[in-house]
Design a protein around this motif. Structure first.
Motif, PDB file in Angstrom:
ATOM      1  N   MET A 146      34.885  32.200  39.003  1.00 30.82           N
ATOM      2  CA  MET A 146      35.630  33.010  37.724  1.00 30.82           C
ATOM      3  C   MET A 146      34.460  33.391  37.137  1.00 30.82           C
ATOM      4  SD  MET A 146      38.081  31.402  35.141  1.00 30.82           S
ATOM      5  CE  MET A 146      37.697  29.810  35.111  1.00 30.82           C
ATOM      6  N   THR A 147      34.813  34.763  36.827  1.00 30.58           N
ATOM      7  CA  THR A 147      33.928  35.642  35.589  1.00 30.58           C
ATOM      8  C   THR A 147      34.444  35.529  34.311  1.00 30.58           C
ATOM      9  OG1 THR A 147      32.998  36.648  37.553  1.00 30.58           O
ATOM     10  CG2 THR A 147      32.573  37.807  35.488  1.00 30.58           C
ATOM     11  N   GLU A 148      33.846  35.387  33.247  1.00 27.99           N
ATOM     12  CA  GLU A 148      34.009  35.660  32.018  1.00 27.99           C
ATOM     13  C   GLU A 148      33.470  36.744  31.417  1.00 27.99           C
ATOM     14  OE1 GLU A 148      33.411  32.439  29.225  1.00 27.99           O
ATOM     15  OE2 GLU A 148      34.277  30.796  30.706  1.00 27.99           O
ATOM     16  N   PHE A 149      34.128  37.402  30.595  1.00 27.19           N
ATOM     17  CA  PHE A 149      33.575  38.774  29.778  1.00 27.19           C
ATOM     18  C   PHE A 149      33.858  38.400  28.523  1.00 27.19           C
ATOM     19  CE2 PHE A 149      35.295  40.667  33.905  1.00 27.19           C
ATOM     20  CZ  PHE A 149      34.359  41.086  34.347  1.00 27.19           C
ATOM     21  N   LYS A 150      32.637  38.617  27.470  1.00 23.83           N
ATOM     22  CA  LYS A 150      32.887  38.327  26.315  1.00 23.83           C
ATOM     23  C   LYS A 150      33.050  39.693  25.350  1.00 23.83           C
ATOM     24  CE  LYS A 150      30.922  33.835  26.521  1.00 23.83           C
ATOM     25  NZ  LYS A 150      29.632  33.364  27.290  1.00 23.83           N
ATOM     26  N   THR A 151      32.794  40.990  25.896  1.00 23.45           N
ATOM     27  CA  THR A 151      32.788  41.811  25.326  1.00 23.45           C
ATOM     28  C   THR A 151      33.359  43.024  26.069  1.00 23.45           C
ATOM     29  OG1 THR A 151      30.636  42.785  25.599  1.00 23.45           O
ATOM     30  CG2 THR A 151      30.797  41.458  23.962  1.00 23.45           C
ATOM     31  N   ILE A 152      33.820  44.152  25.451  1.00 25.97           N
ATOM     32  CA  ILE A 152      34.283  45.314  26.263  1.00 25.97           C
ATOM     33  C   ILE A 152      33.129  45.872  27.101  1.00 25.97           C
ATOM     34  CG2 ILE A 152      35.138  47.570  26.141  1.00 25.97           C
ATOM     35  CD1 ILE A 152      36.917  46.654  23.596  1.00 25.97           C
ATOM     36  N   ASP A 153      31.940  45.850  26.594  1.00 29.19           N
ATOM     37  CA  ASP A 153      30.848  46.445  27.174  1.00 29.19           C
ATOM     38  C   ASP A 153      30.466  45.674  28.494  1.00 29.19           C
ATOM     39  OD1 ASP A 153      28.555  48.387  27.045  1.00 29.19           O
ATOM     40  OD2 ASP A 153      27.436  46.514  27.320  1.00 29.19           O
ATOM     41  N   GLU A 154      30.709  44.360  28.541  1.00 32.19           N
ATOM     42  CA  GLU A 154      30.483  43.761  29.760  1.00 32.19           C
ATOM     43  C   GLU A 154      31.761  43.879  30.755  1.00 32.19           C
ATOM     44  OE1 GLU A 154      30.838  39.523  28.777  1.00 32.19           O
ATOM     45  OE2 GLU A 154      28.648  39.479  27.828  1.00 32.19           O
ATOM     46  N   ILE A 155      33.086  44.231  30.275  1.00 30.54           N
ATOM     47  CA  ILE A 155      33.858  44.776  30.980  1.00 30.54           C
ATOM     48  C   ILE A 155      33.778  46.105  31.746  1.00 30.54           C
ATOM     49  CG2 ILE A 155      36.475  45.420  31.109  1.00 30.54           C
ATOM     50  CD1 ILE A 155      37.075  43.210  28.950  1.00 30.54           C
ATOM     51  N   LEU A 156      33.094  47.080  30.906  1.00 36.22           N
ATOM     52  CA  LEU A 156      32.697  48.315  31.361  1.00 36.22           C
ATOM     53  C   LEU A 156      31.564  48.207  32.454  1.00 36.22           C
ATOM     54  CD1 LEU A 156      32.991  50.470  28.304  1.00 36.22           C
ATOM     55  CD2 LEU A 156      34.412  50.570  30.097  1.00 36.22           C
ATOM     56  N   ALA A 157      30.747  47.345  32.163  1.00 40.10           N
ATOM     57  CA  ALA A 157      29.343  47.422  33.066  1.00 40.10           C
ATOM     58  C   ALA A 157      29.888  46.771  34.258  1.00 40.10           C
ATOM     59  CB  ALA A 157      28.583  46.363  32.436  1.00 40.10           C
ATOM     60  N   PHE A 158      30.956  46.001  34.502  1.00 37.85           N
ATOM     61  CA  PHE A 158      31.536  45.304  35.804  1.00 37.85           C
ATOM     62  C   PHE A 158      32.386  46.623  36.486  1.00 37.85           C
ATOM     63  CE2 PHE A 158      34.861  43.207  38.130  1.00 37.85           C
ATOM     64  CZ  PHE A 158      33.988  42.656  38.995  1.00 37.85           C
ATOM     65  N   ALA A 159      33.115  47.235  35.690  1.00 43.25           N
ATOM     66  CA  ALA A 159      33.772  48.014  36.320  1.00 43.25           C
ATOM     67  C   ALA A 159      33.032  49.341  36.900  1.00 43.25           C
ATOM     68  CB  ALA A 159      35.094  48.548  35.310  1.00 43.25           C
ATOM     69  N   ILE A 160      31.993  49.790  36.000  1.00 38.76           N
ATOM     70  CA  ILE A 160      31.044  50.525  36.550  1.00 38.76           C
ATOM     71  C   ILE A 160      30.450  50.166  37.852  1.00 38.76           C
ATOM     72  CG2 ILE A 160      28.616  51.670  36.219  1.00 38.76           C
ATOM     73  CD1 ILE A 160      29.945  51.701  33.137  1.00 38.76           C
ATOM     74  N   GLY A 161      30.114  48.929  37.951  1.00 39.85           N
ATOM     75  CA  GLY A 161      29.337  48.336  39.133  1.00 39.85           C
ATOM     76  C   GLY A 161      30.320  48.367  40.358  1.00 39.85           C
ATOM     77  N   GLU A 162      31.566  48.134  40.033  1.00 41.30           N
ATOM     78  CA  GLU A 162      32.699  48.186  41.206  1.00 41.30           C
ATOM     79  C   GLU A 162      32.930  49.705  41.710  1.00 41.30           C
ATOM     80  OE1 GLU A 162      34.241  45.558  42.661  1.00 41.30           O
ATOM     81  OE2 GLU A 162      32.408  44.701  41.907  1.00 41.30           O
ATOM     82  N   GLU A 163      32.833  50.498  40.585  1.00 38.88           N
ATOM     83  CA  GLU A 163      32.894  51.953  41.088  1.00 38.88           C
ATOM     84  C   GLU A 163      31.664  52.272  42.332  1.00 38.88           C
ATOM     85  OE1 GLU A 163      35.305  53.656  41.431  1.00 38.88           O
ATOM     86  OE2 GLU A 163      36.882  52.504  39.988  1.00 38.88           O
ATOM     87  N   GLU A 164      30.421  51.847  41.695  1.00 35.86           N
ATOM     88  CA  GLU A 164      29.449  52.088  42.500  1.00 35.86           C
ATOM     89  C   GLU A 164      29.437  51.806  43.813  1.00 35.86           C
ATOM     90  OE1 GLU A 164      25.185  53.276  43.073  1.00 35.86           O
ATOM     91  OE2 GLU A 164      26.246  53.541  41.237  1.00 35.86           O
ATOM     92  N   GLN A 165      29.926  50.366  43.869  1.00 33.27           N
ATOM     93  CA  GLN A 165      29.961  49.776  45.350  1.00 33.27           C
ATOM     94  C   GLN A 165      30.998  50.515  46.056  1.00 33.27           C
ATOM     95  OE1 GLN A 165      30.910  45.633  44.958  1.00 33.27           O
ATOM     96  NE2 GLN A 165      28.739  45.077  44.217  1.00 33.27           N
ATOM     97  N   ALA A 166      32.194  51.090  45.390  1.00 32.18           N
ATOM     98  CA  ALA A 166      33.212  51.965  46.334  1.00 32.18           C
ATOM     99  C   ALA A 166      32.863  52.962  46.611  1.00 32.18           C
ATOM    100  CB  ALA A 166      34.725  51.920  45.210  1.00 32.18           C
ATOM    101  N   TRP A 167      32.256  53.695  45.846  1.00 28.19           N
ATOM    102  CA  TRP A 167      31.304  55.088  46.048  1.00 28.19           C
ATOM    103  C   TRP A 167      30.605  55.000  47.504  1.00 28.19           C
ATOM    104  CZ3 TRP A 167      26.773  56.394  42.784  1.00 28.19           C
ATOM    105  CH2 TRP A 167      26.026  57.502  43.298  1.00 28.19           C
ATOM    106  N   ARG A 168      29.754  53.992  47.219  1.00 29.66           N
ATOM    107  CA  ARG A 168      28.688  53.867  48.300  1.00 29.66           C
ATOM    108  C   ARG A 168      29.334  53.342  49.781  1.00 29.66           C
ATOM    109  NH1 ARG A 168      23.967  54.837  46.564  1.00 29.66           N
ATOM    110  NH2 ARG A 168      23.332  54.778  44.522  1.00 29.66           N
TER     111      ARG A 168
END
Length: 151
Positions: free
Chosen positions: A1-23
């Motif tokens: 389970m992953t915990e996000f404490k801020t919106i910035d953490e949520i955005l960082a995670f989503a950005i990483g997922e898009e990077e993985q999808a793109w690659r």
């Protein structure tokens, strides 16, 4: 389970997922020997790169409300797809992996929209979820029209 404490953490995670999808789509396109498949996969890679850029713009633009009190618990194991493409994958296998990845992305953005307290960012996540749903549908149609007709 992953915990996000801020919106910035949520955005960082989503950005990483898009990077993985793109690659992921870029790699599949490079592995494909069929030009039409390469073109479709390259198009999806570019769309995922655009998703990443959109999220980075939101993050850099300060369009989010910093909400340190937000704690979102997400069961990411239920959302993410751990599928490693292989060089010997045929078109049907590539489409199945792509469908699973797009479904996982839809589920991720839907979950992020549900826990996001910022209305504008929630709309961004909902929009991205709908785009991922359209991607999944395009792969499903391709599977129906190409793979199932071959059987």
């Amino acid at each position: 389970m992953t915990e996000f404490k801020t919106i910035d953490e949520i955005l960082a995670f989503a950005i990483g997922e898009e990077e993985q999808a793109w690659r992921f789509y870029e790699m599949l396109a490079e592995q494909s020997s069929r030009p039409e498949i390469r073109a479709v996969l390259a198009e999806f890679a570019e769309e995922e790169r655009a998703h990443k850029a959109r999220l980075e713009a939101v993050r850099a633009g300060g369009q989010m409300v910093v909400a340190d009190a937000v704690v979102a618990r997400m069961h990411l194991a239920d959302i993410l797809v751990d599928e490693t493409p292989r060089p010997d994958m045929d078109y049907a296998q590539i489409l199945v992996v792509a469908m699973k990845k797009e479904k996982a992305a839809f589920d991720l953005y839907t979950a992020l929209a549900q826990v996001c307290p910022d209305v504008a960012l929630r709309d961004v996540f909902r929009g991205l979820a709908q785009e991922e749903a359209r991607h999944q549908r395009r792969f499903e149609v391709e599977y129906d029209e190409v793979v199932l007709k071959e059987d």
